[in-house]
Design a protein around this motif. Structure first.
Motif, short mmCIF file in Angstrom:
data_model
loop_
_atom_site.label_atom_id
_atom_site.label_comp_id
_atom_site.label_asym_id
_atom_site.label_seq_id
_atom_site.Cartn_x
_atom_site.Cartn_y
_atom_site.Cartn_z
N ASN A 1 1.16 1.21 9.70
CA ASN A 1 0.97 2.10 8.65
C ASN A 1 2.05 3.27 8.97
O ASN A 1 1.66 3.95 9.94
CB ASN A 1 -0.25 2.63 8.41
CG ASN A 1 -1.01 1.50 7.63
OD1 ASN A 1 -0.94 0.39 7.95
ND2 ASN A 1 -2.00 1.94 6.88
N ASN B 1 0.72 -0.93 -0.10
CA ASN B 1 0.09 0.09 0.00
C ASN B 1 0.83 1.38 -0.01
O ASN B 1 0.60 2.16 0.91
CB ASN B 1 -0.91 -0.07 1.18
CG ASN B 1 -2.00 -1.26 1.35
OD1 ASN B 1 -2.03 -1.96 0.34
ND2 ASN B 1 -2.66 -1.22 2.20
N TYR C 1 4.12 6.82 2.24
CA TYR C 1 3.38 6.23 3.01
C TYR C 1 3.68 4.66 2.72
O TYR C 1 3.59 4.38 1.39
CB TYR C 1 1.97 6.55 2.90
CG TYR C 1 1.71 7.95 3.23
CD1 TYR C 1 1.15 8.17 4.64
CD2 TYR C 1 1.71 8.97 2.55
CE1 TYR C 1 0.94 9.59 5.06
CE2 TYR C 1 1.57 10.34 2.83
CZ TYR C 1 1.09 10.65 4.03
OH TYR C 1 0.62 11.96 4.30
N THR D 1 2.71 -5.38 12.16
CA THR D 1 2.21 -4.46 11.00
C THR D 1 1.99 -2.97 11.38
O THR D 1 1.35 -2.48 12.61
CB THR D 1 1.09 -4.93 10.50
OG1 THR D 1 1.13 -6.25 9.77
CG2 THR D 1 0.63 -4.00 9.20
N ARG E 1 2.71 0.37 4.19
CA ARG E 1 2.10 -0.39 5.21
C ARG E 1 3.37 -1.63 5.36
O ARG E 1 3.70 -2.33 4.27
CB ARG E 1 0.79 -0.98 4.95
CG ARG E 1 0.27 -2.09 5.95
CD ARG E 1 -1.19 -2.56 5.72
NE ARG E 1 -1.64 -3.40 6.45
CZ ARG E 1 -2.49 -3.10 7.66
NH1 ARG E 1 -2.53 -1.77 7.94
NH2 ARG E 1 -2.96 -4.24 8.23
#
Length: 229
Positions: free
Chosen positions: A184, A6, A90, A182, A92
């Motif tokens: 972001n 992502n 950005y 995980t 993930r």
């Protein structure tokens, strides 16, 4: 192991804003040659001034003059390349806790929302796939499986009584650093330049893979200094 998904980069509007600011110190906005067009150099001017002429699709294209200035400022050092702090990236990221511990040294210029081990550690059964195990020997792998079984035993106790703080502590303090988390993450090109310089030859596979990913980003030569990319 490390997984990057992502990925979101600067929008066209953000890039236009970054370039405008980059040219503020010398009031050289009139020298900017970036704009909406396509990457086909043969139709660049036509695209820029009359977008409907181009059948290759419209996007914000970095012009040669702007790119040259960006590269020179990047090569001059962090105090000159402030524009790179304004170029967001950005992603993930899923990686083991031992990698995140090192990543956290780059807190300046980063923001992250992580899956919580504090609040959600007992949400699901522990499995081998929750851990990074690619370098474990057969003996070590069996030891980890035993640890996972014990963690699941404690998890069952905790699931029966969520007020059992002692069981919760057992999971928190026994959790191996190979457990994958995980997050972001928001970064920028300046942060990635610091990471690439310091970690590209690191002994951890995760860092080398992360740096290879950096090299795939648009205009990664601003980060790496390798103008042949």
């Amino acid at each position: 192991m490390i997984k990057l998904e992502n990925v979101v980069l600067a929008s066209s509007e953000q890039m236009a804003f970054v370039i405008e600011g980059m040219r503020n110190p010398m009031n050289s906005w009139n020298k900017s040659d970036s704009g909406y067009g396509c990457e086909d150099k043969l139709c660049w001017k036509a695209c820029k001034f009359s977008p409907e002429w181009c059948g290759n699709g419209q996007k914000y294209v970095l012009g040669e003059s702007d790119h040259s200035l960006m590269q020179r400022l990047s090569d001059a050092g962090t105090e000159h390349r402030k524009y790179m702090r304004m170029m967001p990236v950005y992603a993930r990221i899923t990686a083991p806790l031992y990698w995140w511990k090192e990543f956290d040294t780059y807190k300046v210029g980063t923001v992250a929302n992580s899956c919580s081990t504090m609040h959600k550690i007992a949400e699901k059964e522990f499995t081998l796939e929750d851990f990074s195990t690619e370098h474990l020997s057969k003996v070590s792998l069996e030891y980890l499986k035993s640890s996972i079984n014990h963690l699941n035993f404690i998890r069952e106790i905790y699931s029966i009584d969520k007020t059992n703080k002692g069981a919760w502590w057992q999971m928190i303090q026994l959790l191996p650093s190979s457990y994958n988390q995980t997050r972001n993450v928001m970064m920028n090109y300046e942060v990635l330049a610091n990471i690439h310089k310091s970690r590209k030859n690191h002994k951890l596979d995760e860092w080398r893979e992360f740096c290879k990913w950096i090299e795939t980003l648009p205009y990664s030569e601003l980060i790496t200094g390798d103008v042949t990319n």
